[in-house]
Scaffold this motif. Structure first.
Motif, short mmCIF file in Angstrom:
data_model
loop_
_atom_site.label_atom_id
_atom_site.label_comp_id
_atom_site.label_asym_id
_atom_site.label_seq_id
_atom_site.Cartn_x
_atom_site.Cartn_y
_atom_site.Cartn_z
N LYS A 112 -59.12 -2.85 58.54
CA LYS A 112 -58.45 -2.69 57.24
C LYS A 112 -57.22 -1.78 57.44
N THR A 113 -56.35 -1.74 56.44
CA THR A 113 -55.11 -0.98 56.64
C THR A 113 -54.90 0.16 55.65
N LYS A 114 -55.54 0.10 54.50
CA LYS A 114 -55.24 1.11 53.47
C LYS A 114 -55.86 2.47 53.84
N ILE A 115 -55.04 3.50 53.81
CA ILE A 115 -55.56 4.85 54.09
C ILE A 115 -55.21 5.77 52.92
N ILE A 116 -56.22 6.42 52.41
CA ILE A 116 -56.01 7.33 51.27
C ILE A 116 -55.80 8.75 51.79
N THR A 117 -54.72 9.37 51.35
CA THR A 117 -54.47 10.78 51.68
C THR A 117 -54.21 11.52 50.36
N PHE A 118 -53.73 12.76 50.43
CA PHE A 118 -53.70 13.58 49.21
C PHE A 118 -52.33 14.17 48.93
N LYS A 119 -52.06 14.37 47.63
CA LYS A 119 -50.79 15.00 47.24
C LYS A 119 -50.76 16.40 47.85
N ASP A 120 -49.59 16.79 48.32
CA ASP A 120 -49.34 18.09 48.96
C ASP A 120 -49.95 18.22 50.35
N SER A 121 -50.50 17.13 50.89
CA SER A 121 -51.04 17.19 52.25
C SER A 121 -49.90 17.24 53.27
N PHE A 122 -50.24 17.63 54.49
CA PHE A 122 -49.26 17.55 55.58
C PHE A 122 -49.98 17.07 56.83
N HIS A 123 -49.44 16.01 57.44
CA HIS A 123 -50.09 15.45 58.63
C HIS A 123 -49.15 15.29 59.82
N GLY A 124 -47.89 15.70 59.68
CA GLY A 124 -46.99 15.65 60.83
C GLY A 124 -45.75 14.82 60.58
N ARG A 125 -44.93 14.69 61.63
CA ARG A 125 -43.58 14.15 61.46
C ARG A 125 -43.32 12.82 62.15
N THR A 126 -44.29 12.28 62.88
CA THR A 126 -44.09 10.93 63.43
C THR A 126 -44.18 9.95 62.26
N PHE A 127 -43.88 8.67 62.50
CA PHE A 127 -43.73 7.80 61.34
C PHE A 127 -45.01 7.63 60.54
N ALA A 128 -46.12 7.39 61.22
CA ALA A 128 -47.37 7.21 60.48
C ALA A 128 -47.84 8.53 59.88
N ALA A 129 -47.71 9.63 60.65
CA ALA A 129 -48.16 10.93 60.15
C ALA A 129 -47.29 11.36 58.95
N MET A 130 -45.99 11.07 59.03
CA MET A 130 -45.09 11.37 57.91
C MET A 130 -45.46 10.51 56.69
N SER A 131 -45.75 9.25 56.95
CA SER A 131 -46.13 8.35 55.85
C SER A 131 -47.43 8.83 55.21
N ALA A 132 -48.32 9.40 56.02
CA ALA A 132 -49.61 9.89 55.50
C ALA A 132 -49.43 11.14 54.65
N THR A 133 -48.36 11.87 54.91
CA THR A 133 -48.13 13.16 54.25
C THR A 133 -47.80 12.98 52.77
N GLY A 134 -48.45 13.78 51.93
CA GLY A 134 -48.25 13.63 50.48
C GLY A 134 -47.19 14.56 49.91
#
Ligand SMILES: Cc1ncc(COP(=O)(O)O)c(C=O)c1O
Length: 392
Positions: A112-134
């Motif tokens: 599956k592809t959908k990933i739920i993350t959170f507002k004000d989160s931080f996961h990094g600066r690469t493209f997927a990690a940036m996309s994950a960041t809220g």
């Protein structure tokens, strides 16, 4: 003219030498460092045992590649597995890379592809990690983001219940939001998130990049909340300043990261691995972690004594990870703290973030809090004066 891209807004200080919780700059001025290099130097600056392990490795070999047998990577992986209760490790070079690997693994393992993350989160600066960041400010000008991330408010049970379904590959969460302002996850909320993940066949990924490696008084912060994640990510404190990241996961995920599926030239570099083993040997000991808990109680008691100051809205945190939410932006406060000898971090616009080394002494903690008191007391006065002038 600088030949560096101006990606960082740098402070005026240029370090000359560091040791323990202290830093001396090029002008000979000394500072108490409550940043730990942004949550990295958990054993303080240049801890002796890490230095020795690194020097030993430097005298053997520096880099050979992941084509060779590597018993030290095995040792480091075993230590991470035992400390987390998980089974398998992939070594990367940074936090963002560890998250990138976790995202890839979650997609492949669940199909599956959908990933739920959170507002004000931080996961990094690469493209997927940036996309994950809220946080929109992190993504400004780089869009469109990967479309498969959705962001729900943190600590909001109804919001996650509404968002999650059978199409979710994973929920990725920090149990304490670090960059987002030191927001501690509510236990009931975190347990509901875990239950929902189980119900819908989504993986629970916990980003322990800032909260792990003893920072909160346990090897990993999720261990305060009775959680059983499928994957956790680690970096920062793991190498005591040598670049390393790690994805640590359950055995059931091993087939999805089979030979050739993922890799990194430098991931698990022998020098960083030597630093990581020496770091974990010290931090994962019960006596060391008990001391962190003891210092944490002392630290928060001291911080709570400042609560009467009108510039302080709230004091939050766990272990030796603290946030002081102020009524005013903290950039100038941090500069004033530096002037009197304390280096602290921002988290968002109005939070002073304190990440002292876990080896800090109680006297140093007290000294740091007194410096914060000195600056905030003055600030309270100026701030109130301003308000009074505006009012009348
Ligand atoms: C929670 C969290 N995740 C990921 C990252 C990214 O780590 P790195 O800067 O090593 O890529 C950070 C860095 O601050 C972090 O705090």
């Amino acid at each position: 003219m600088s030949h560096l891209f101006p990606t960082y807004s740098r402070w005026e200080i240029e370090p000359e030498i560091t040791g323990g919780s202290m830093m001396i700059d090029k002008n000979g001025k000394s500072y108490l460092d409550f940043t730990s290099g942004i949550g990295v130097c958990n054993l303080g600056h240049r801890p002796k045992n890490v230095e020795e392990a690194v020097l030993k490795q430097l005298n053997q070999y520096w880099h050979v590649s992941n084509l060779f047998q590597d018993s030290t990577q095995e040792t480091a992986a075993k230590m991470l597995a035992e400390a987390s209760g998980l089974d398998r490790v992939f070594f990367a070079n940074s936090g963002a890379e560890a998250n990138e690997a976790a995202i890839k693994l979650a997609r492949k393992a669940t199909g599956k592809t959908k990933i739920i993350t959170f507002k004000d989160s931080f996961h990094g600066r690469t493209f997927a990690a940036m996309s994950a960041t809220g946080q929109d400010k992190i993504k400004h000008g780089f869009g469109p983001m990967l479309e498969t991330f959705v962001y729900v408010p943190y600590n909001d049970i109804e919001a996650i219940k509404k968002e999650i379904g059978n199409d979710a590959a994973a929920v990725m969460i920090e149990v304490i939001q670090g960059e987002g302002g030191i927001h501690v996850g509510n236990k009931e909320f975190l347990l509901v998130v875990q239950e929902l993940c189980k119900q819908y066949g989504a993986l629970l990924i916990i980003d322990e990049i800032q909260t792990g490696i003893g920072r909160t008084g346990k090897p990993f912060a999720f261990q305060h909340f009775d959680l059983d994640p499928d994957l956790i990510t680690s970096a920062k404190g793991l190498g005591s300043g040598f670049p390393i990241g790690a994805v640590i996961g359950k055995e059931k995920l091993a087939p999805y990261f089979g030979t050739g599926s993922h890799g990194s030239t430098f991931g698990g570099n022998p020098v960083s691995i030597a630093a990581a083993i020496a770091t974990m040997e010290t931090i994962f000991k019960k006596e060391f972690l008990d001391e962190v808990v003891d210092k944490s109680e002392f630290f928060f008691k001291q911080l709570h004594n400042l609560k009467h100051l009108s510039t302080i809205l709230e004091i939050r945190g766990l272990g030796l990870m603290a946030g002081i939410e102020c009524t005013i932006p903290v950039t100038t406060l941090l500069a004033k703290l530096q002037n009197i000898g304390l280096i602290a971090l921002p988290a968002g616009e109005k939070v002073i973030r304190l990440l002292p080394p876990l080896t800090v002494s109680k006297a140093q903690l007290e000294n740091g809090v007194n410096m914060i008191k000195e600056i905030l007391e003055k600030e309270t006065f100026t701030h109130n004066e301003d308000e009074r002038l505006v009012k009348y």
